[in-house]
Structures are given as C-alpha cells and as structure tokens.
Design an enzyme around this catalytic site. Structure first.
Site, mmCIF file in Angstrom:
data_model
loop_
_atom_site.group_PDB
_atom_site.id
_atom_site.type_symbol
_atom_site.label_atom_id
_atom_site.label_comp_id
_atom_site.label_asym_id
_atom_site.label_seq_id
_atom_site.Cartn_x
_atom_site.Cartn_y
_atom_site.Cartn_z
ATOM 1 N N ARG A 65 0.332 -1.896 0.414
ATOM 2 C CA ARG A 65 0.059 0.186 -0.075
ATOM 3 C C ARG A 65 0.210 1.133 0.007
ATOM 4 N NH1 ARG A 65 -5.595 -0.708 1.007
ATOM 5 N NH2 ARG A 65 -6.266 -2.068 1.517
ATOM 6 N N ARG A 91 -10.706 2.737 -2.315
ATOM 7 C CA ARG A 91 -8.852 2.320 -1.309
ATOM 8 C C ARG A 91 -8.597 2.469 -0.184
ATOM 9 N NH1 ARG A 91 -7.848 -1.970 -3.504
ATOM 10 N NH2 ARG A 91 -5.525 -1.855 -2.876
ATOM 11 N N LEU A 93 -6.740 4.050 2.539
ATOM 12 C CA LEU A 93 -5.269 5.069 2.199
ATOM 13 C C LEU A 93 -4.869 4.345 4.259
ATOM 14 C CD1 LEU A 93 -6.926 8.001 1.616
ATOM 15 C CD2 LEU A 93 -5.132 6.806 0.102
ATOM 16 N N ASN A 107 -13.837 13.139 2.841
ATOM 17 C CA ASN A 107 -15.241 11.809 2.025
ATOM 18 C C ASN A 107 -16.675 11.659 1.986
ATOM 19 O OD1 ASN A 107 -14.955 9.389 1.020
ATOM 20 N ND2 ASN A 107 -15.610 8.119 2.787
ATOM 21 N N HIS A 109 -19.672 8.976 2.001
ATOM 22 C CA HIS A 109 -20.407 7.376 2.396
ATOM 23 C C HIS A 109 -21.418 6.600 2.133
ATOM 24 C CE1 HIS A 109 -19.302 3.814 4.376
ATOM 25 N NE2 HIS A 109 -20.951 4.002 4.918
#
Ligand code: GRF
Length: 196
Positions: A65, A91, A93, A107, A109
């Site tokens: 990652r 992905r 993080l 973000n 959601h």
C-alpha cells in the site's frame, strides 16, 4: 482560493458534481483528478473539462500500500492541493497518508454514519428494514468511515426498493450534499449541514 484535488475509482459522478459547483464566488477550484484505476471513466470526463488528471494503477503494487501511495502522492503533491476530496475512491489509505492530509481531506459515504460503515450499505439498510437512508460527508481519519461528520442527507426507503433504486436515490443526494459541504469547508466553516 483553495486548490482541490479529487480522488476517484470509477465513473466520478460525485467528482463531476464537485467540479460543476466550483465556479464564481466558490472559494475552491479543482486542480487535479486522480485515480487508482487508469481505466476509471471519471478520468476521461475530468480531462474533457480541462482538469489535470493522473492515475496510478494500484494492482501491480499488490499488498504494498505504501508503494502505491508514494506514487499517488507524487502526483497529488505536484498539484499543491489545499483540500483532498475522496469521491467514490475505493482504496483504504494508510495512516501515514491520512496523517499528511488530516484536517483537509473529505470523503462521502453512502450511509447515515455511524450506521453502516464499510461496503454494501444499501443492502444492509434494506435488510434492516430501515425507513430512512442517506449519505454522509466526513473528515477522513485513521478510523475507516468514522471521522467528524460535516454533512448528512436523508432519503426515504420506499416499499419495493431494491439496492439499485435506493442507491440511485442516495447517489442523487450525494451530488447535492458534497458540493454544499465542500463550499462551506473551503470557506473555513465546519458546521455540520443536514439536507432532506
Ligand atoms: C457510489 O456508490 C457512491 O455512493 C459512493 O461511491 C460510488 C461511486 O461514486 N460515494 P461516483 O459516481 O464514482 O462518484
């Protein structure tokens, strides 16, 4: 003027809504759209709007990652963003990446957090027989889908709803909520907002 980088993994409908909102007296402007998937159609849509794009395929990195993120970071840093918006970015993080942008990374959601963090949110709301569903914009922290909430939008769950009909209704509200939250956030206002 705040420089906004947007991270996507697919079609980028949320990215398009954010880009369309950043005009006139909006305190933000898009400076980069980047993805973990070079084939993400959102990249083509962003490029068609004249926005710089960059992609780093995460697959060759396997479980590395940090290696993937180092490449992604090179593109992101080159754009000198003030704010990062994850928009359909699929992905997880690392804490190291998050620490670099904590406090200026958002973000969206597709659930009313703290309900249904993680995946398959609409199927879970339907299975639970919820009457209300929706979406949340939050600051990204090391706890997945659990950072400070900046906005939520609610939609009814209707009789006969399927995952498809509910996700479409929620997605439509995402496109309204995220631009409202980004405009406030870019203006320095973190007061949570509720729509619907
Ligand atoms: C959608 O499922 C949306 O609910 C979530 O990410 C997915 C793709 O969004 N936020 P987009 O069309 O790529 O913005």
């Amino acid at each position: 003027m705040k420089r906004v980088a947007i991270l996507i993994s697919g079609g980028g409908s949320n990215m398009l809504a954010l880009v369309a909102s950043m005009t006139g007296d909006h305190p933000g402007r898009p400076v980069l759209v980047t993805s973990n998937d070079p084939a993400a159609s959102g990249l083509t849509r962003a490029a068609a709007l004249g926005i710089a794009t960059a992609a780093v395929d995460h697959r060759p990195f396997g479980k590395d990652r940090a290696g993937f993120e180092a490449q992604l970071l090179a593109h992101i840093e080159a754009a000198h963003p003030d704010i990062l918006c994850l928009a359909g970015f699929m992905r997880i993080l690392t804490p190291g990446f998050i620490a670099r942008f904590q406090g200026r990374m958002l973000n969206i959601h597709p659930s009313l957090l703290p309900k249904y963090p993680g995946l398959h949110t609409h199927a879970r709301a339907l299975a639970a027989g919820d009457a209300i569903a929706g979406c949340t914009v939050h600051e990204v922290t090391a706890d997945l889908d659990a950072g400070p909430i900046l906005g939520q939008a609610r939609v009814p769950v209707l009789p006969g709803d399927s995952e498809d009909t509910l996700s479409a209704r929620v997605l439509n509200m995402e496109h309204q909520l995220y631009p409202v939250v980004l405009r406030r956030f870019a203006g320095g206002d973190r007061t949570p907002v509720t729509l619907g």
